[in-house]
Design a protein around this motif. Structure first.
Motif, PDB file in Angstrom:
ATOM      1  N   LYS A   1      -1.718   1.537  -9.827  1.00 55.98           N
ATOM      2  CA  LYS A   1      -1.931   2.775  -9.064  1.00 55.98           C
ATOM      3  C   LYS A   1      -0.818   2.961  -8.030  1.00 55.98           C
ATOM      4  O   LYS A   1      -0.297   4.074  -7.846  1.00 55.98           O
ATOM      5  CB  LYS A   1      -3.301   2.720  -8.377  1.00 55.98           C
ATOM      6  N   ILE A   2      -0.459   1.872  -7.370  1.00 55.49           N
ATOM      7  CA  ILE A   2       0.635   1.933  -6.392  1.00 55.49           C
ATOM      8  C   ILE A   2       1.917   2.386  -7.089  1.00 55.49           C
ATOM      9  O   ILE A   2       2.637   3.266  -6.617  1.00 55.49           O
ATOM     10  CB  ILE A   2       0.824   0.551  -5.721  1.00 55.49           C
TER      11      ILE A   2
ATOM     12  N   TYR B   1      -9.541   3.861 -15.405  1.00 61.71           N
ATOM     13  CA  TYR B   1      -9.934   4.044 -14.007  1.00 61.71           C
ATOM     14  C   TYR B   1      -9.931   5.531 -13.642  1.00 61.71           C
ATOM     15  O   TYR B   1     -10.852   6.034 -13.000  1.00 61.71           O
ATOM     16  CB  TYR B   1      -8.948   3.255 -13.140  1.00 61.71           C
ATOM     17  N   TYR B   2      -8.923   6.240 -14.089  1.00 65.25           N
ATOM     18  CA  TYR B   2      -8.817   7.653 -13.726  1.00 65.25           C
ATOM     19  C   TYR B   2      -9.693   8.553 -14.585  1.00 65.25           C
ATOM     20  O   TYR B   2     -10.302   9.490 -14.094  1.00 65.25           O
ATOM     21  CB  TYR B   2      -7.362   8.130 -13.856  1.00 65.25           C
ATOM     22  N   MET B   3      -9.741   8.251 -15.881  1.00 63.45           N
ATOM     23  CA  MET B   3     -10.325   9.249 -16.782  1.00 63.45           C
ATOM     24  C   MET B   3     -11.801   9.085 -17.037  1.00 63.45           C
ATOM     25  O   MET B   3     -12.501  10.048 -17.321  1.00 63.45           O
ATOM     26  CB  MET B   3      -9.565   9.234 -18.105  1.00 63.45           C
TER      27      MET B   3
ATOM     28  N   LEU C   1       2.932   7.977 -16.538  1.00 68.18           N
ATOM     29  CA  LEU C   1       2.001   6.908 -16.940  1.00 68.18           C
ATOM     30  C   LEU C   1       2.611   6.029 -18.031  1.00 68.18           C
ATOM     31  O   LEU C   1       2.448   4.811 -18.023  1.00 68.18           O
ATOM     32  CB  LEU C   1       0.704   7.522 -17.479  1.00 68.18           C
TER      33      LEU C   1
ATOM     34  N   GLN D   1      -9.139  -5.374 -11.752  1.00 69.48           N
ATOM     35  CA  GLN D   1      -9.018  -4.711 -10.443  1.00 69.48           C
ATOM     36  C   GLN D   1      -7.611  -4.891  -9.879  1.00 69.48           C
ATOM     37  O   GLN D   1      -7.037  -3.962  -9.315  1.00 69.48           O
ATOM     38  CB  GLN D   1     -10.069  -5.269  -9.488  1.00 69.48           C
TER      39      GLN D   1
ATOM     40  N   LEU E   1       0.819  -1.197   0.000  1.00 70.22           N
ATOM     41  CA  LEU E   1       0.000   0.000   0.000  1.00 70.22           C
ATOM     42  C   LEU E   1       0.856   1.252   0.000  1.00 70.22           C
ATOM     43  O   LEU E   1       1.868   1.334   0.693  1.00 70.22           O
ATOM     44  CB  LEU E   1      -0.906  -0.019   1.233  1.00 70.22           C
TER      45      LEU E   1
ATOM     46  N   LEU F   1     -16.348   4.802 -15.955  1.00 67.53           N
ATOM     47  CA  LEU F   1     -16.767   3.440 -16.276  1.00 67.53           C
ATOM     48  C   LEU F   1     -16.692   2.582 -15.015  1.00 67.53           C
ATOM     49  O   LEU F   1     -15.781   2.753 -14.200  1.00 67.53           O
ATOM     50  CB  LEU F   1     -15.844   2.827 -17.339  1.00 67.53           C
ATOM     51  N   SER F   2     -17.657   1.679 -14.882  1.00 72.13           N
ATOM     52  CA  SER F   2     -17.590   0.746 -13.751  1.00 72.13           C
ATOM     53  C   SER F   2     -16.441  -0.235 -14.018  1.00 72.13           C
ATOM     54  O   SER F   2     -15.937  -0.332 -15.145  1.00 72.13           O
ATOM     55  CB  SER F   2     -18.914  -0.008 -13.627  1.00 72.13           C
ATOM     56  N   TYR F   3     -16.054  -0.989 -12.990  1.00 69.65           N
ATOM     57  CA  TYR F   3     -14.973  -1.961 -13.196  1.00 69.65           C
ATOM     58  C   TYR F   3     -15.384  -3.018 -14.210  1.00 69.65           C
ATOM     59  O   TYR F   3     -14.555  -3.506 -14.982  1.00 69.65           O
ATOM     60  CB  TYR F   3     -14.574  -2.591 -11.860  1.00 69.65           C
TER      61      TYR F   3
ATOM     62  N   LEU G   1       2.190   4.080  -9.883  1.00 69.53           N
ATOM     63  CA  LEU G   1       2.071   5.477 -10.309  1.00 69.53           C
ATOM     64  C   LEU G   1       2.313   6.431  -9.136  1.00 69.53           C
ATOM     65  O   LEU G   1       3.084   7.391  -9.255  1.00 69.53           O
ATOM     66  CB  LEU G   1       0.683   5.725 -10.905  1.00 69.53           C
ATOM     67  N   LEU G   2       1.661   6.149  -8.018  1.00 69.25           N
ATOM     68  CA  LEU G   2       1.798   7.052  -6.874  1.00 69.25           C
ATOM     69  C   LEU G   2       3.239   7.062  -6.359  1.00 69.25           C
ATOM     70  O   LEU G   2       3.761   8.117  -5.971  1.00 69.25           O
ATOM     71  CB  LEU G   2       0.819   6.638  -5.768  1.00 69.25           C
TER      72      LEU G   2
ATOM     73  N   ILE H   1      -5.279  -2.587 -11.847  1.00 63.23           N
ATOM     74  CA  ILE H   1      -5.468  -1.172 -11.486  1.00 63.23           C
ATOM     75  C   ILE H   1      -4.795  -0.897 -10.141  1.00 63.23           C
ATOM     76  O   ILE H   1      -4.070   0.103  -9.979  1.00 63.23           O
ATOM     77  CB  ILE H   1      -6.970  -0.810 -11.422  1.00 63.23           C
ATOM     78  N   ALA H   2      -5.003  -1.786  -9.182  1.00 60.95           N
ATOM     79  CA  ALA H   2      -4.439  -1.571  -7.851  1.00 60.95           C
ATOM     80  C   ALA H   2      -2.908  -1.525  -7.908  1.00 60.95           C
ATOM     81  O   ALA H   2      -2.275  -0.616  -7.355  1.00 60.95           O
ATOM     82  CB  ALA H   2      -4.907  -2.675  -6.910  1.00 60.95           C
TER      83      ALA H   2
END
Lengths: 171, 208
Positions: free
Chosen positions: A153-154, A124-126, A110, A146, A90, A129-131, A156-157, A149-150
């Motif tokens: 995202k980690i 997910y960001y733009m 990105l 999912q 996380l 849309l649902s998953y 990217l951050l 994406i998770a």
């Protein structure tokens, strides 16, 4: 409504979203514009086959993504590289990490993420849309989407927090 | 559920977009009871909004939409009933063409259905007759040799009309007629005419 007007309305409604998706996939403005244009041309020829009007947006994104993958295969630079397992975990990053970068830098960061992970992350960001819809667009199982994406995202951050840039440059 | 589990779930939470998604419900409830997790969630949501806003702030090149609309290809939907109609028309046309060709071929090789007549007259060696106007008893031997050797054979009727004599398709009648060269016989056969030239397909030779 005439077919021409219907096509024009459709373009005006979605071309920005498609262009941004294309730009985040390719990192090139010219390639993104070409992908967007090609997607609408495919719609002009095959869109009548679509039964549900509500799924037009998903159809357009799916088509653009497919065209992008075709381009990748033609250029022989398709990557199946996965994100390092070390990137799991996380994120504990400052909340303002994204505020410190401009759009162009954000796109560059990105672009450093493997394509398999980047496409679901961008949707997910733009897009709203649902998953399930993202999974349909990318033709992937919901769980895979999912998970990607998770992990992306980690990644990217973390990269954003490591990017030591001056505060908000000009867009 | 503990804080780590809730964080793992809420990592994907996008705020209002996911409010109706049941997979986040329990974790969101848990975050309400954990101030630290609640703070983390607010920061994550704010970070999501910032990235989303920046990405959605990217504008396409000027004129892109106009270019797309202007260069729109003319759609060519395939209507399968029309395709089937076209295919059926092609099949019918091809069948008719083949039948006509077959009929024409048969017509060229057979005089079936032609008028049956009797012709009485002198058997001619057609080459010598047409080229040199040779006929009659003085030319009998030459005519016999020419006919036997396969040159065209004919008959000149008593009314002066000349017929080319032939057998069934693929069969010559020269051998049967050679001995009657320059003699008068009656031939029963089927008459046909092409381009003004008369032909008689021999069925029977009667000596007089």
């Amino acid at each position: 409504m005439s077919a021409d007007l219907e096509f024009e309305n459709l373009v005006n409604l979605y071309y920005r979203d498609l262009y941004r998706f294309g730009l985040s996939l390719t990192g090139s403005e010219a390639d993104a514009a070409d992908l967007t244009q090609e997607t609408f041309y495919i719609w002009a020829n095959k869109g009548h086959q679509l039964q549900k009007a509500a799924s037009v947006k998903g159809w357009l994104f799916t088509t653009l993504h497919r065209e992008f993958l075709k381009t990748c295969r033609r250029r022989n630079r398709f990557s199946n590289e996965s994100i390092d397992e070390g990137a799991e975990g996380l994120p504990n990053v400052p909340a303002d990490c994204a505020e410190r970068v401009d759009s162009r830098t954000l796109l560059r960061v990105l672009g450093e993420i493997a394509e398999d992970f980047r496409a679901p992350l961008v949707l997910y960001y733009m897009e709203d849309l649902s998953y399930k819809e993202i999974a349909d667009v990318l033709a992937l199982p919901l769980g895979t989407v999912q998970s990607r994406i998770a992990r992306a995202k980690i990644q990217l951050l973390r990269r954003l927090s490591e990017t030591n840039l001056p505060l908000e440059q000009t867009k | 559920m503990n804080t780590r589990d809730a964080k793992e779930i809420l990592l994907l939470y996008r705020g209002t977009t996911d409010d109706s998604d049941p997979q986040f419900r329990a974790a969101l409830d848990y975050a309400k009871s954990d101030p630290e997790l609640g703070q983390w969630l607010r920061e994550q949501t704010k970070c999501y909004d910032t990235i989303r806003t920046k990405l959605r702030g990217i504008e396409p090149p000027l004129g892109l939409s106009e270019k797309i609309v202007r260069s729109r290809p003319i759609p060519f939907p395939r209507i399968w009933s029309r395709v089937l109609q076209l295919a059926a028309a092609i099949v019918i046309s091809a069948s008719v063409t083949v039948l006509l060709m077959k009929w024409s071929e048969r017509r060229n090789h057979s005089v079936a259905g032609a008028q049956e007549i009797l012709v009485t007259g002198e058997v001619l060696d057609m080459t010598c007759y047409i080229a040199y106007n040779l006929s009659g008893p003085d030319h009998a031997e030459c005519a016999r040799v020419c006919i036997r050797n396969g040159l065209p054979v004919g008959i000149k009727a008593q009314d002066g009309k000349v017929y080319l004599l032939s057998g069934e398709p693929g069969h010559s009648v020269n051998a049967e007629l050679a001995d009657y060269a320059a003699k008068t016989v009656t031939i029963k056969g089927r008459q046909s005419v092409r381009d003004g030239f008369a032909q008689l397909q021999v069925e029977e030779i009667r000596k007089l």
